[in-house]
Motif scaffolding. Structure first.
Motif, PDB file in Angstrom:
ATOM      1  N   ILE A 294      76.784 139.909 -11.365  1.00 28.03           N
ATOM      2  CA  ILE A 294      77.543 140.389 -12.522  1.00 28.03           C
ATOM      3  C   ILE A 294      76.533 141.059 -13.438  1.00 28.03           C
ATOM      4  O   ILE A 294      75.490 140.483 -13.764  1.00 28.03           O
ATOM      5  N   LEU A 295      76.821 142.293 -13.844  1.00 32.55           N
ATOM      6  CA  LEU A 295      75.929 143.047 -14.737  1.00 32.55           C
ATOM      7  C   LEU A 295      76.609 143.243 -16.088  1.00 32.55           C
ATOM      8  O   LEU A 295      77.757 143.708 -16.154  1.00 32.55           O
ATOM      9  N   PHE A 331      84.403 141.260 -15.755  1.00 31.58           N
ATOM     10  CA  PHE A 331      83.318 141.440 -16.725  1.00 31.58           C
ATOM     11  C   PHE A 331      82.183 142.370 -16.266  1.00 31.58           C
ATOM     12  O   PHE A 331      81.521 142.975 -17.105  1.00 31.58           O
ATOM     13  N   SER A 332      81.954 142.473 -14.971  1.00 31.72           N
ATOM     14  CA  SER A 332      80.772 143.224 -14.530  1.00 31.72           C
ATOM     15  C   SER A 332      80.887 144.704 -14.854  1.00 31.72           C
ATOM     16  O   SER A 332      81.961 145.305 -14.720  1.00 31.72           O
ATOM     17  N   GLU A 333      79.768 145.272 -15.284  1.00 31.99           N
ATOM     18  CA  GLU A 333      79.723 146.700 -15.630  1.00 31.99           C
ATOM     19  C   GLU A 333      78.917 147.503 -14.613  1.00 31.99           C
ATOM     20  O   GLU A 333      78.394 148.568 -14.929  1.00 31.99           O
ATOM     21  N   ASP A 334      78.846 146.964 -13.396  1.00 30.05           N
ATOM     22  CA  ASP A 334      78.258 147.718 -12.290  1.00 30.05           C
ATOM     23  C   ASP A 334      79.396 148.376 -11.526  1.00 30.05           C
ATOM     24  O   ASP A 334      80.120 147.704 -10.772  1.00 30.05           O
ATOM     25  N   ARG A 373      67.078 139.412 -17.265  1.00 26.07           N
ATOM     26  CA  ARG A 373      67.122 140.795 -17.769  1.00 26.07           C
ATOM     27  C   ARG A 373      66.428 141.734 -16.798  1.00 26.07           C
ATOM     28  O   ARG A 373      65.389 141.413 -16.230  1.00 26.07           O
ATOM     29  N   SER A 374      67.006 142.906 -16.559  1.00 27.10           N
ATOM     30  CA  SER A 374      66.349 143.998 -15.831  1.00 27.10           C
ATOM     31  C   SER A 374      66.487 145.253 -16.681  1.00 27.10           C
ATOM     32  O   SER A 374      67.040 145.215 -17.800  1.00 27.10           O
ATOM     33  N   GLN A 375      66.016 146.356 -16.181  1.00 26.09           N
ATOM     34  CA  GLN A 375      66.113 147.610 -16.934  1.00 26.09           C
ATOM     35  C   GLN A 375      67.563 148.046 -17.123  1.00 26.09           C
ATOM     36  O   GLN A 375      67.859 148.893 -17.974  1.00 26.09           O
ATOM     37  N   TYR A 376      68.483 147.485 -16.335  1.00 25.32           N
ATOM     38  CA  TYR A 376      69.886 147.883 -16.428  1.00 25.32           C
ATOM     39  C   TYR A 376      70.701 146.999 -17.363  1.00 25.32           C
ATOM     40  O   TYR A 376      71.792 147.386 -17.785  1.00 25.32           O
ATOM     41  N   GLY A 377      70.215 145.817 -17.664  1.00 26.13           N
ATOM     42  CA  GLY A 377      70.958 144.910 -18.532  1.00 26.13           C
ATOM     43  C   GLY A 377      70.753 143.472 -18.091  1.00 26.13           C
ATOM     44  O   GLY A 377      69.745 143.128 -17.466  1.00 26.13           O
TER      45      GLY A 377
END
Length: 430
Positions: A294-295, A331-334, A373-377
């Protein structure tokens, strides 16, 4: 081309002339033309510099040097071929920017485990100029691009050719190993008379007998071969047998390292090939992970802290028993995985960003990671499984395509180099 003496040199020369006949013997021309090549010339200084560079290279290898006049003739022929390609590049508008050239030189230095200043110093110790080395790199880039346009772009390999090759006994056999090869080429010009062919064959047989008696292959290649790689001791680098024209493709498979083939007549002339080393044949295994995630991305309406708190709440809800896939859909924004319940399917870890890859590596199969956390969120991931996949078939297809292209390219390149040499106006003044 005439060399103009500077004002500083004129009084020195005039003073030398007053010293009489002995001084006259010490006066040498600064430079002279050794070959006219279409619209350009090759100077004695260029030839001397390249001969010196080749001598340095051969000395480092511990190879015995051929007679100087033989080496000079080989180097001059190489310079003529290079010059013709550079003129084609000039007419075609091929340019190498300073930025590209600097990057190429930096890459060469790094490959040798050096910084730029260390590279300069190493060249200086070998008696070579950094500017001359830089210019040679520029020339090689131009020549590479000329060949790409004139030769490589004409080489096409169909899917059917790849399938046929993979299905053949030779294809199955040859894709398992790789060979480090060297060759010696005694050329036979197009339309050569029978006497010229017989003379070339006798010369090749003489070389072959010397090799059987223990002569150094590299030295004979430098002094006798007409191949483009002669000055490198005939070194062809690592090749698959399938890259070699018939019948070498099958002959080298029967060789042990250090052995040579018997001379073979080809369209280019008579060729002897030496096997230097063998390697390869390993199965290509790739680790894959089945993972879903999940992103959540921070935005203008949701701060970094709020995003982290939401990720923590979703983590708690999943651990409490709620369905991961339903939460991912909601919820995921990927966009690539949300509709699939966050499922990324089986994936190569090397294709993922480091933060995601590291957390995934530490998470056991069947377990959930804490939010990270990663560079994407912010992510929550679950590892569903791990496996080792044999990717040899796909790897073999890529190898076959590369081999067939290289085989066609090598044949086309030699033909094209002979063509531009035959069609050029070349006057040797050496």
């Amino acid at each position: 081309m005439k060399t103009k003496l500077s004002d500083r040199l004129r009084p020195l020369l005039a003073g030398a002339l007053l010293l009489g006949a002995i001084a006259h013997a010490d006066v040498r021309p600064l430079d002279r033309v050794v070959a006219i090549v279409d619209n350009d010339v090759i100077m004695q200084s260029q030839l001397d510099q390249r001969v010196h560079e080749v001598q340095q290279t051969l000395a480092k290898r511990g190879a015995a040097l051929p007679p100087e006049h033989v080496l000079t003739q080989q180097v001059l022929e190489r310079l003529i071929t290079e010059n013709l390609q550079l003129q084609i590049g000039e007419r075609s508008g091929i340019r190498v920017s300073d930025e590209e050239l600097n990057q190429a030189v930096q890459t060469i230095a790094q490959r040798n485990g050096m910084g730029l200043e260390q590279f300069r110093a190493a060249l200086s110790r070998d008696g070579l100029s950094f500017d001359d080395a830089r210019e040679q790199v520029r020339r090689e880039i131009v020549i590479s691009r000329v060949r790409q346009r004139r030769v490589a772009e004409r080489v096409q390999v169909s899917e059917q050719e790849v399938r046929n090759f993979l299905a053949s006994d030779l294809g199955r056999m040859q894709l398992s190993e790789e060979f480090h090869l060297a060759n010696i080429l005694i050329p036979v010009p197009d339309g050569a008379s029978s006497s010229a062919i017989q003379a070339a064959e006798r010369q090749t047989q003489d070389i072959y007998q010397q090799l059987r008696q223990g002569a150094d292959f590299s030295q004979l290649a430098v002094s006798r071969s007409a191949g483009e790689n002669a000055l490198e001791g005939g070194d062809l680098g690592w090749r698959k047998a399938a890259q070699m024209p018939a019948p070498f493709d099958s002959m080298i498979s029967a060789l042990a390292p250090g052995q040579v083939t018997e001379p073979v007549r080809t369209p280019s002339g008579f060729i002897i090939v030496k096997l230097l080393e063998k390697r390869g044949g390993e199965t290509q295994v790739r680790d894959e992970v089945h993972v879903r995630h999940i992103l959540l991305k921070p935005s203008e309406i949701r701060s970094e802290a709020d995003t982290e708190r939401l990720a923590e709440r979703l983590y708690q809800r999943i651990t409490a028993g709620e369905d991961f896939a339903e939460l991912a859909k909601n919820f995921s924004e990927d966009p690539g995985s949300a509709l699939n319940g966050g499922d990324l399917n089986w994936i190569d870890p090397g294709a993922l960003v480091p933060e995601f890859r590291d957390v995934m590596a530490k998470t056991p199969a069947g377990e959930l990671s804490k939010p990270f956390r990663s560079q994407y969120g912010w992510h929550v991931l679950e590892v569903l499984g791990r496996r080792a996949t044999d990717s040899s078939e796909k790897f073999r297809e890529q190898q076959a395509l590369s081999l067939l292209r290289n085989r066609k390219y090598d044949e086309e390149l030699q033909s094209w180099l002979r063509q531009i040499r035959d069609e050029a106006y070349v006057e040797i003044k050496l």
